[in-house]
Enzyme design. Structure first.
Site, mmCIF file in Angstrom:
data_model
loop_
_atom_site.group_PDB
_atom_site.id
_atom_site.type_symbol
_atom_site.label_atom_id
_atom_site.label_comp_id
_atom_site.label_asym_id
_atom_site.label_seq_id
_atom_site.Cartn_x
_atom_site.Cartn_y
_atom_site.Cartn_z
ATOM 1 N N ARG A 1 0.830 -1.204 0.000
ATOM 2 C CA ARG A 1 0.000 0.000 0.000
ATOM 3 C C ARG A 1 0.864 1.253 0.000
ATOM 4 O O ARG A 1 2.048 1.225 0.340
ATOM 5 C CB ARG A 1 -0.935 0.036 1.205
ATOM 6 C CG ARG A 1 -0.234 0.026 2.568
ATOM 7 C CD ARG A 1 -0.173 1.384 3.231
ATOM 8 N NE ARG A 1 0.673 1.357 4.418
ATOM 9 C CZ ARG A 1 1.947 1.683 4.408
ATOM 10 N NH1 ARG A 1 2.547 2.054 3.302
ATOM 11 N NH2 ARG A 1 2.650 1.655 5.542
ATOM 12 N N SER B 1 4.838 -1.418 2.840
ATOM 13 C CA SER B 1 4.177 -2.509 3.575
ATOM 14 C C SER B 1 4.369 -3.893 3.003
ATOM 15 O O SER B 1 3.435 -4.696 2.974
ATOM 16 C CB SER B 1 2.671 -2.258 3.630
ATOM 17 O OG SER B 1 2.376 -1.558 4.756
ATOM 18 N N SER B 2 5.577 -4.198 2.569
ATOM 19 C CA SER B 2 5.812 -5.561 2.074
ATOM 20 C C SER B 2 5.645 -6.565 3.214
ATOM 21 O O SER B 2 5.127 -7.662 3.010
ATOM 22 C CB SER B 2 7.201 -5.679 1.454
ATOM 23 O OG SER B 2 8.178 -5.366 2.415
ATOM 24 N N ASP C 1 -2.062 -1.002 7.542
ATOM 25 C CA ASP C 1 -1.487 -1.766 6.431
ATOM 26 C C ASP C 1 -2.304 -3.029 6.147
ATOM 27 O O ASP C 1 -2.589 -3.367 5.002
ATOM 28 C CB ASP C 1 -0.037 -2.157 6.754
ATOM 29 C CG ASP C 1 0.777 -0.975 7.236
ATOM 30 O OD1 ASP C 1 0.337 0.167 7.013
ATOM 31 O OD2 ASP C 1 1.834 -1.190 7.848
ATOM 32 N N ASN D 1 14.029 -0.690 8.460
ATOM 33 C CA ASN D 1 13.390 -1.917 8.931
ATOM 34 C C ASN D 1 12.863 -1.628 10.324
ATOM 35 O O ASN D 1 13.611 -1.611 11.298
ATOM 36 C CB ASN D 1 14.417 -3.056 8.955
ATOM 37 C CG ASN D 1 13.771 -4.364 9.344
ATOM 38 O OD1 ASN D 1 12.679 -4.382 9.922
ATOM 39 N ND2 ASN D 1 14.431 -5.455 9.048
HETATM 40 C C1 GLA Z 1 3.751 1.398 9.699
HETATM 41 C C2 GLA Z 1 2.700 0.748 10.602
HETATM 42 C C3 GLA Z 1 1.337 1.389 10.374
HETATM 43 C C4 GLA Z 1 1.426 2.899 10.514
HETATM 44 C C5 GLA Z 1 2.560 3.467 9.672
HETATM 45 C C6 GLA Z 1 2.800 4.943 9.897
HETATM 46 O O1 GLA Z 1 3.470 1.122 8.370
HETATM 47 O O2 GLA Z 1 2.623 -0.633 10.340
HETATM 48 O O3 GLA Z 1 0.381 0.822 11.251
HETATM 49 O O4 GLA Z 1 1.550 3.250 11.861
HETATM 50 O O5 GLA Z 1 3.786 2.796 9.912
HETATM 51 O O6 GLA Z 1 1.708 5.682 9.491
#
Ligand code: GLA
Length: 458
Positions: free
Chosen positions: A43, A145-146, A190, A233
């Site tokens: 995403r 968000s991998s 995510d 990471n």
């Molecule tokens: C990471 C977390 C999400 C969110 C973002 C920042 O992707 O997994 O839940 O907090 O950072 O917006």
């Protein structure tokens, strides 16, 4: 929508090059043919950074890059995982004794999070084994968000192997919770968008209860993602959890200041809900109640009337026990102002005034500034990249995802896209010092993609 399960689609594998490659590789690895395939997308968050775990709505969309897993359930109680990318080594374990090692965020641990989440949800002690081959094209550690896509994909794989049903919302909630086995205290953005995304629309994701509403993006603009090539990471460092804890502590101090029952409060949103006031008013309360100078653990204990031991064991997460300064004022200011920007962004998309693209761009620029100055989750390379994007035609540009590296997202008028891509590429990637690894460079226009689903061979 809240009651829908992820779709199952019948496909001719031979007509889908990636599925076909996966089927062939699966066959040479395990000597058999996969029974089904699951996909879950990455995403890009358009606006609303670091506020999901504070209880506030966010505005992401799925990208077309995703994770695919080819699966074959087996009679032995063994889970065998392999990856088409040789950088990720094979892994195998007994499916009856899943151990997630928080000390090393290795790739297979994200799969185990999804599997364990489903196993626990149904209260199963035994799981059948499976052979899985994973293939991903979401740039790793880049804020797209991998890792959550892998957790979600593994959750849906496990559900399908078990022959059980859950709605997309249930799956998203289970996977958000189970990803915390890795040690990061993430919110639910995510995993929610990975399941609830629909092609052609971004989503406003609201929490407690979890729900997703379409947000139609302006047709005259394109969203462009650019990788700063700085890897982040979030499971390997404590930056992320420190921010979560700072927000939690800020919520408690604000609640105490307003004579609310502070010990039950965990999220900044709860303080606003209990006071029944607007986000703008919460910004004023923050200015009255908190000071811009950092707080020491001792000062926080004095404010709350607790001991250092209680602070550590009852409030902080294990990897934040030893933090010496907490910036509560700045973090709360970011969260309340960012939550307001999300609502403005959605409203502008709905009302679609003539200058929509410019207005959305301004909100994205403000969001970046707040992430950089108040939340301190940017880095020099991201700041430089957003400046370059704005210089070459973006109406707005900001870091996306957790930050401290990873990608930016920019809103670019459609007619400027070609020159924008060429100029940004030249200015950021074609540096004379050649310091950016070519395999990490990525700059691409993106459209809202669909959510997780299961493929069966027709
Ligand atoms: C990471 C977390 C999400 C969110 C973002 C920042 O992707 O997994 O839940 O907090 O950072 O917006």
């Amino acid at each position: 929508m809240a009651t829908e399960s992820p779709a199952t689609r019948r496909v001719q594998v031979a007509e889908h090059p990636r599925l076909l490659k996966l089927k062939e590789m699966f066959n040479s690895k395990f000597g058999s043919i996969p029974k089904f395939y699951v996909r879950a997308p990455g995403r890009v968050n358009l606006i609303g950074e670091h506020i999901d775990y504070c209880g506030y709505s966010v505005l992401p969309m799925a990208v077309e890059q995703d994770l695919l897993i080819a699966v074959e359930p087996v009679e032995t109680y063994t889970l065998q995982l392999a990856n088409t990318n040789p950088l990720y080594p094979d892994f195998s374990t007994s499916a009856t004794n899943i151990q997630i090692d928080k000390t090393k965020p290795l790739w297979h641990n994200y799969f185990l999070c999804g599997l364990k989440g489903i196993q626990e949800h149904f209260g199963l002690s035994n799981l059948t084994g499976m052979n899985c081959l994973v293939d991903g094209n979401i740039p790793p550690r880049s804020g797209l968000s991998s890792s959550s896509a892998l957790v979600c994909c593994a959750g849906l794989v496990t559900l399908t192997v078990l022959g059980m049903n859950l709605t997309k919302v249930e799956l998203a909630e289970i996977c958000a919770k189970s990803e915390r086995y890795i040690g990061t205290e993430g919110g639910g953005m995510d995993q929610s968008i990975s399941f609830l995304a629909e092609e052609g629309t971004a989503k406003l994701i609201e929490f407690s209860p979890l729900r997703a509403t379409n947000v139609n993006l302006p047709s005259g603009a394109v969203f462009v993602i650019a990788n700063s090539c700085v890897e982040m990471n979030k499971a390997a460092t404590s930056h992320f959890n420190i921010r979560v804890m700072e927000c939690r502590l800020a919520a408690k101090l604000l609640a105490k200041y307003k004579s609310l029952q502070w010990d039950k409060v965990l999220q900044l949103e709860e303080v606003q809900a209990k006071l029944g006031i607007s986000l703008e008013e919460m910004l004023l309360v923050t200015e009255d109640a908190l000071h811009p100078e950092p707080y020491s653990p001792e000062e926080i204990c004095r404010c709350l009337g607790i001991t250092l031991e209680e602070l550590r064991t009852q409030i902080l997460s294990p990897n934040t026990y030893d933090v010496l300064i907490f910036k509560l004022y700045q973090r709360a200011k970011h969260v309340y102002s960012e939550a307001a920007r999300v609502l403005q962004f959605k409203k502008i998309c709905e009302e679609a005034p003539e200058n929509t693209v410019q207005l959305l761009g301004e909100l994205m620029n403000q969001s970046h500034m707040s992430c950089r100055d108040m939340y301190e989750c940017s880095c020099p390379e991201l700041d430089q990249l957003v400046d370059i994007c704005r210089k070459f035609g973006a109406e707005g540009s900001r870091l996306t995802g957790a930050g401290w590296g990873g990608c930016t997202v920019s809103i670019v008028p459609a007619d400027k896209l070609t020159s924008f891509l060429a100029n940004v590429h030249k200015a950021y990637y074609q540096r004379s010092d050649g310091s950016l690894a070519p395999e990490k460079q990525s700059l691409f226009a993106t459209k809202p993609g669909g959510g997780a689903l299961v493929f069966l061979e027709a």
